[in-house]
Enzyme design. Structure first.
Site, PDB file in Angstrom:
ATOM      1  N   THR A  16       0.818  -1.204   0.000  1.00 50.90           N
ATOM      2  CA  THR A  16       0.000   0.000   0.000  1.00 50.90           C
ATOM      3  C   THR A  16       0.858   1.263   0.000  1.00 50.90           C
ATOM      4  O   THR A  16       0.336   2.352  -0.202  1.00 50.90           O
ATOM      5  CB  THR A  16      -0.946   0.031   1.218  1.00 50.90           C
ATOM      6  OG1 THR A  16      -0.186  -0.081   2.421  1.00 50.90           O
ATOM      7  CG2 THR A  16      -1.941  -1.094   1.158  1.00 50.90           C
ATOM      8  N   GLY A  17       2.195   1.100   0.201  1.00 50.89           N
ATOM      9  CA  GLY A  17       3.042   2.300   0.206  1.00 50.89           C
ATOM     10  C   GLY A  17       2.542   3.234   1.279  1.00 50.89           C
ATOM     11  O   GLY A  17       2.807   3.047   2.439  1.00 50.89           O
ATOM     12  N   THR A  18       1.852   4.239   0.941  1.00 54.00           N
ATOM     13  CA  THR A  18       0.798   4.889   1.692  1.00 54.00           C
ATOM     14  C   THR A  18       1.139   5.964   2.692  1.00 54.00           C
ATOM     15  O   THR A  18       2.254   6.060   3.180  1.00 54.00           O
ATOM     16  CB  THR A  18      -0.078   3.845   2.407  1.00 54.00           C
ATOM     17  OG1 THR A  18      -1.404   4.265   2.387  1.00 54.00           O
ATOM     18  CG2 THR A  18       0.306   3.562   3.788  1.00 54.00           C
ATOM     19  N   THR A  19       0.097   6.734   3.011  1.00 54.12           N
ATOM     20  CA  THR A  19       0.071   7.616   4.175  1.00 54.12           C
ATOM     21  C   THR A  19      -1.270   7.394   4.858  1.00 54.12           C
ATOM     22  O   THR A  19      -2.317   7.493   4.223  1.00 54.12           O
ATOM     23  CB  THR A  19       0.197   9.090   3.768  1.00 54.12           C
ATOM     24  OG1 THR A  19       1.395   9.281   3.002  1.00 54.12           O
ATOM     25  CG2 THR A  19       0.248   9.978   5.007  1.00 54.12           C
TER      26      THR A  19
END
Length: 216
Positions: A16-19
Site C-alpha cells: 500500500t506504500g501509503t500515508t
C-alpha cells in the site's frame, strides 16, 4: 514484447506504500488515507480504499503489504462480530485494537502490515490506537506508512488539543495532501472517515480538490 516471465511488477509484493492518519476530537475520531497501491516501481491501483471497517463505529487504516493488512482487518472484523453477539452490545475500540495487535504480533514473521485502529464507543468515546510490533498505545493522533516521514514536522507543529471535528477533518486532509506531494508511494485520492456517537461518515476528496501548499 513481454518475456515469458511477464512484467516485472507481477513478481513484486503488492504494497500500500501509503500515508495513513487518525486523530481524536471531543466526541469522535477522523481517519484518513491516500489511495495508491504499488508493486515495486509500478502503481497497480490508484484508488484503493485503505480505511477498512472493523465494526459499525470502529475502523482501521492499512499500510504495509496490501494482502496482509486486508487479511488482518477481515480476521478482526469476523472476531468482533462474534464478540459483539456474545456480549450483547457493540465492542470497545480497545478490544478491536488488542485483536489487531495480537494477530500482528503472533504472525509477525509471516505478515508485514501496520494498522492504526480508531473509533467510538460508549465507555471511552473517540479513541486512536497505534499497533506495531506487539505494542498497543492510545494516542491523540497517529500517522503511519511511507509518507509519514515527510509530515511528522507538520503534524507536530499544527496539532493542538481540543480541535473541533471540522478542524480535525481539515488537519487530516492537509496532512495527506502534503504527504502525497512528497512521497512517491502515496497519491491518488484522499479517503476520510469521521466517526462519532451519531454517525459514521465516509468521504472522498479527489486529487484536484486537495489543498496545495507549494504555490503560496
Amino acid at each position: 514484447m513481454l518475456g515469458e516471465t511477464g512484467p516485472e511488477w507481477l513478481s513484486e509484493e503488492v504494497k500500500t506504500g501509503t500515508t495513513i492518519i487518525a486523530i481524536e476530537f471531543n466526541g469522535g475520531v477522523v481517519l484518513g488515507s491516500d489511495s495508491r497501491v504499488s508493486a515495486g516501481a509500478s502503481v497497480v491501483n490508484r484508488v484503493m480504499n485503505k480505511l477498512s471497517p472493523l465494526h459499525d463505529k470502529i475502523y482501521c487504516a492499512l499500510s504495509g503489504s496490501a494482502a496482509d493488512a486486508q487479511t488482518i482487518a477481515e480476521m478482526v472484523n469476523y472476531q468482533l462480530d462474534v464478540h459483539s453477539i456474545e456480549i450483547g452490545e457493540d465492542p470497545q475500540v480497545r478490544s478491536a485494537a488488542t485483536l489487531v495487535r495480537n494477530i500482528s504480533y503472533k504472525y509477525k514473521e509471516e505478515l508485514s502490515a501496520h494498522l492504526i485502529v480508531a473509533g467510538w464507543d460508549r465507555r471511552d468515546g473517540g479513541q486512536v490506537f497505534a499497533t506495531l510490533n506487539g505494542l498497543l498505545t492510545r494516542q491523540p493522533f497517529a500517522v503511519g506508512g511511507s509518507g509519514s516521514s515527510y509530515v511528522y514536522g507538520f503534524v507536530d507543529a499544527e496539532y493542538r488539543r481540543g480541535m473541533s471535528k471540522e478542524e480535525c477533518q481539515q488537519f487530516v486532509v492537509n496532512t495527506l495532501s502534503l504527504a502525497m506531494n512528497r512521497d512517491g508511494s502515496s497519491g491518488g485520492v484522499a479517503y476520510i472517515v469521521t466517526i462519532d456517537e451519531h454517525s459514521t461518515e465516509e468521504k472522498v476528496v479527489l486529487g484536484n480538490n486537495l489543498p496545495t501548499f507549494f504555490d503560496q
